[in-house]
Write an enzyme that holds these catalytic residues in place. Structure first.
Site, PDB file in Angstrom:
ATOM      1  N   ALA A   1      37.890  43.131  35.268  1.00 30.34           N
ATOM      2  CA  ALA A   1      38.237  43.769  34.000  1.00 30.34           C
ATOM      3  C   ALA A   1      39.601  44.425  34.176  1.00 30.34           C
ATOM      4  O   ALA A   1      40.024  44.711  35.307  1.00 30.34           O
ATOM      5  CB  ALA A   1      37.180  44.810  33.642  1.00 30.34           C
TER       6      ALA A   1
ATOM      7  N   GLY B   1      34.744  41.879  37.296  1.00 23.53           N
ATOM      8  CA  GLY B   1      34.457  41.121  36.081  1.00 23.53           C
ATOM      9  C   GLY B   1      34.796  39.640  36.216  1.00 23.53           C
ATOM     10  O   GLY B   1      34.235  38.811  35.500  1.00 23.53           O
TER      11      GLY B   1
ATOM     12  N   GLU C   1      31.782  38.225  37.706  1.00 24.54           N
ATOM     13  CA  GLU C   1      30.722  38.287  36.687  1.00 24.54           C
ATOM     14  C   GLU C   1      30.924  37.224  35.612  1.00 24.54           C
ATOM     15  O   GLU C   1      29.967  36.613  35.140  1.00 24.54           O
ATOM     16  CB  GLU C   1      30.707  39.692  36.070  1.00 24.54           C
ATOM     17  CG  GLU C   1      30.262  40.739  37.085  1.00 24.54           C
ATOM     18  CD  GLU C   1      30.498  42.168  36.612  1.00 24.54           C
ATOM     19  OE1 GLU C   1      31.660  42.496  36.298  1.00 24.54           O
ATOM     20  OE2 GLU C   1      29.541  42.940  36.546  1.00 24.54           O
TER      21      GLU C   1
ATOM     22  N   GLU D   1      33.997  47.132  42.337  1.00 22.23           N
ATOM     23  CA  GLU D   1      34.052  48.266  41.399  1.00 22.23           C
ATOM     24  C   GLU D   1      33.807  49.604  42.091  1.00 22.23           C
ATOM     25  O   GLU D   1      34.358  50.625  41.696  1.00 22.23           O
ATOM     26  CB  GLU D   1      33.020  48.072  40.276  1.00 22.23           C
ATOM     27  CG  GLU D   1      33.352  46.961  39.298  1.00 22.23           C
ATOM     28  CD  GLU D   1      32.815  45.590  39.694  1.00 22.23           C
ATOM     29  OE1 GLU D   1      32.449  45.388  40.879  1.00 22.23           O
ATOM     30  OE2 GLU D   1      32.766  44.711  38.816  1.00 22.23           O
TER      31      GLU D   1
HETATM   32  N1  CAA Z   1      43.366  45.017  36.207  1.00 22.75           N
HETATM   33  C1  CAA Z   1      44.645  45.197  35.857  1.00 22.75           C
HETATM   34  N2  CAA Z   1      45.684  44.736  36.595  1.00 22.75           N
HETATM   35  C2  CAA Z   1      45.376  44.071  37.726  1.00 22.75           C
HETATM   36  C3  CAA Z   1      44.068  43.859  38.161  1.00 22.75           C
HETATM   37  C4  CAA Z   1      43.014  44.355  37.336  1.00 22.75           C
HETATM   38  N3  CAA Z   1      41.715  44.154  37.621  1.00 22.75           N
HETATM   39  N4  CAA Z   1      44.094  43.176  39.321  1.00 22.75           N
HETATM   40  C5  CAA Z   1      45.392  42.989  39.620  1.00 22.75           C
HETATM   41  N5  CAA Z   1      46.182  43.525  38.662  1.00 22.75           N
HETATM   42  C6  CAA Z   1      47.639  43.545  38.594  1.00 22.75           C
HETATM   43  C7  CAA Z   1      48.226  44.526  39.581  1.00 22.75           C
HETATM   44  O1  CAA Z   1      48.214  45.833  39.045  1.00 22.75           O
HETATM   45  C8  CAA Z   1      49.617  43.969  39.771  1.00 22.75           C
HETATM   46  O2  CAA Z   1      50.391  44.352  38.651  1.00 22.75           O
HETATM   47  P1  CAA Z   1      51.902  44.945  38.891  1.00 22.75           P
HETATM   48  O3  CAA Z   1      52.657  43.785  39.487  1.00 22.75           O
HETATM   49  O4  CAA Z   1      52.332  45.291  37.503  1.00 22.75           O
HETATM   50  O5  CAA Z   1      51.764  46.079  39.817  1.00 22.75           O
HETATM   51  C9  CAA Z   1      49.398  42.450  39.659  1.00 22.75           C
HETATM   52  O6  CAA Z   1      48.144  42.279  38.997  1.00 22.75           O
HETATM   53  C10 CAA Z   1      49.311  41.769  41.015  1.00 22.75           C
HETATM   54  O7  CAA Z   1      48.323  42.433  41.767  1.00 22.75           O
HETATM   55  P2  CAA Z   1      48.564  42.928  43.276  1.00 22.75           P
HETATM   56  O8  CAA Z   1      49.999  43.328  43.464  1.00 22.75           O
HETATM   57  O9  CAA Z   1      47.537  43.973  43.570  1.00 22.75           O
HETATM   58  O10 CAA Z   1      48.274  41.570  44.067  1.00 22.75           O
HETATM   59  P3  CAA Z   1      47.764  41.422  45.573  1.00 22.75           P
HETATM   60  O11 CAA Z   1      47.900  39.976  45.890  1.00 22.75           O
HETATM   61  O12 CAA Z   1      48.428  42.414  46.453  1.00 22.75           O
HETATM   62  O13 CAA Z   1      46.197  41.820  45.521  1.00 22.75           O
HETATM   63  C11 CAA Z   1      43.954  41.804  44.606  1.00 22.75           C
HETATM   64  C12 CAA Z   1      45.280  41.015  44.827  1.00 22.75           C
HETATM   65  C13 CAA Z   1      43.260  42.020  45.941  1.00 22.75           C
HETATM   66  C14 CAA Z   1      43.078  40.933  43.702  1.00 22.75           C
HETATM   67  C15 CAA Z   1      44.278  43.158  43.940  1.00 22.75           C
HETATM   68  O14 CAA Z   1      45.113  42.949  42.807  1.00 22.75           O
HETATM   69  C16 CAA Z   1      43.065  43.908  43.475  1.00 22.75           C
HETATM   70  O15 CAA Z   1      42.367  44.502  44.281  1.00 22.75           O
HETATM   71  N6  CAA Z   1      42.813  43.922  42.151  1.00 22.75           N
HETATM   72  C17 CAA Z   1      41.722  44.696  41.562  1.00 22.75           C
HETATM   73  C18 CAA Z   1      40.375  44.039  41.817  1.00 22.75           C
HETATM   74  C19 CAA Z   1      39.287  44.912  41.242  1.00 22.75           C
HETATM   75  O16 CAA Z   1      39.093  46.036  41.632  1.00 22.75           O
HETATM   76  N7  CAA Z   1      38.544  44.350  40.260  1.00 22.75           N
HETATM   77  C20 CAA Z   1      37.461  45.047  39.589  1.00 22.75           C
HETATM   78  C21 CAA Z   1      37.940  45.621  38.285  1.00 22.75           C
HETATM   79  S1  CAA Z   1      36.729  46.657  37.525  1.00 22.75           S
HETATM   80  C22 CAA Z   1      35.659  45.603  36.735  1.00 22.75           C
HETATM   81  O17 CAA Z   1      35.803  44.401  36.791  1.00 22.75           O
HETATM   82  C23 CAA Z   1      34.532  46.243  35.972  1.00 22.75           C
HETATM   83  C24 CAA Z   1      33.469  45.297  35.540  1.00 22.75           C
HETATM   84  O18 CAA Z   1      32.530  45.010  36.252  1.00 22.75           O
HETATM   85  C25 CAA Z   1      33.481  44.747  34.209  1.00 22.75           C
END
Ligand code: CAA
Length: 257
Positions: free
Chosen positions: A65, A108, A111, A131
């Protein structure tokens, strides 16, 4: 309609939806989910389409998400806007959907893949429910669907530690139906979808409904449901055509009726 966060194509009888929000690793913002629902509605209505493939990029199926969108919300806003509930549209799709996953399928994203009917994974795929690291928990079915796929112990570990599993582990524990080379992912998913789309659509949809019933009822009720639906296929032209074609040693001509 013009889409900004997804690409939508028809490949013969298959609808192909590609999540396309590369700057955020396909994070599932509200606009993307609304577009996805619109695209699914269109494929449901299109009688020439028999199966849908949902995919992302080589780097990410979807990284979850959209954290930027969720960060400012308080409980009341999340509750009153019914945050995440529009995603359920994917699980309600009546035609089959195959998730073709390469790269990250996190939170998400994992999911969303699990809402599809089965997952074909590239050898680069990584699944996880991180999460907990954000001070929240899965909210789009992760605690429920992952547990049904992989059992309590592994689901609990994934949700409580946020660790990712690779494609090989995902296949071993039943999260994905099979793993293919990343370069072959779309071709393999399209091949499976074409095969499904060549069968009788009503029988395909009844079969999907019956498998899903296994998750919602007791074994005895599920068997009873399956038996009645099996009987119902004998009311179709396509059942008669399929069996007649077998006996006449020719290919069946299904007419979706
Ligand atoms: N939401 C918004 N933006 C996101 C994102 C997310 N879930 N995941 C990545 N991005 C964005 C980053 O902020 C970054 O943007 P900027 O360049 O503007 O800073 C861009 O995508 C690239 O990401 P990274 O620089 O972090 O890329 P990476 O290769 O270093 O890492 C990753 C990749 C491990 C996937 C890392 O991006 C990450 O950990 N992302 C979040 C994953 C996460 O926590 N997901 C769960 C979300 S909560 C949820 O999903 C609730 C639910 O159950 C419904």
């Amino acid at each position: 309609m013009g889409y900004e966060n997804i690409r939508v194509e028809k490949r013969g009888k298959v609808g192909l939806i590609t999540l396309d929000r590369p700057k955020a690793l396909n994070a599932l913002c509200a606009a993307l989910v609304a577009e996805l629902s619109t695209a699914l509605d269109a494929f449901e209505e299109d009688e020439k389409i028999g199966c849908v493939v949902l995919t992302g990029s080589a780097k990410a199926f979807a990284a979850g998400a959209d954290i930027k969108e969720m960060q400012p919300l308080d409980f009341t806003q999340a509750y009153l806007t019914d945050l995440i509930t529009p995603w359920d549209r994917v699980a309600r799709n009546r035609k089959p959907i195959i998730a073709a996953v390469a790269g990250y399928a996190l939170g998400g994203g994992c999911e969303l893949a699990m809402m599809c009917d089965f997952i074909i994974a590239a050898d680069t795929a990584k699944f996880g429910q991180p999460e907990i690291t954000l001070g929240t928990m899965p909210g789009a079915g992760g605690t429920q669907r992952l547990t049904r796929f992989v059992g309590k112990s592994k689901a609990m570990e994934m949700c409580l530690t946020g660790r990712m599993m690779d494609a090989e582990e995902a296949e071993r524990c039943g999260l994905v139906s099979r793993v293919v080379a990343a370069d072959d992912l779309i071709d393999e998913a399209l091949k499976a979808a074409e095969k499904i789309a060549d069968f009788s659509l009503p029988v395909v949809m009844l079969t999907k409904e019956s498998v899903n019933r296994a998750y919602e009822t007791t074994l005895a009720e599920g068997i009873r449901f399956e038996r009645r639906v099996f009987h119902a296929t004998f009311a179709t032209h396509d059942q008669n055509e399929g069996m007649t074609a077998f006996l006449e040693k020719r290919s069946p001509q299904f007419e979706n009726k």
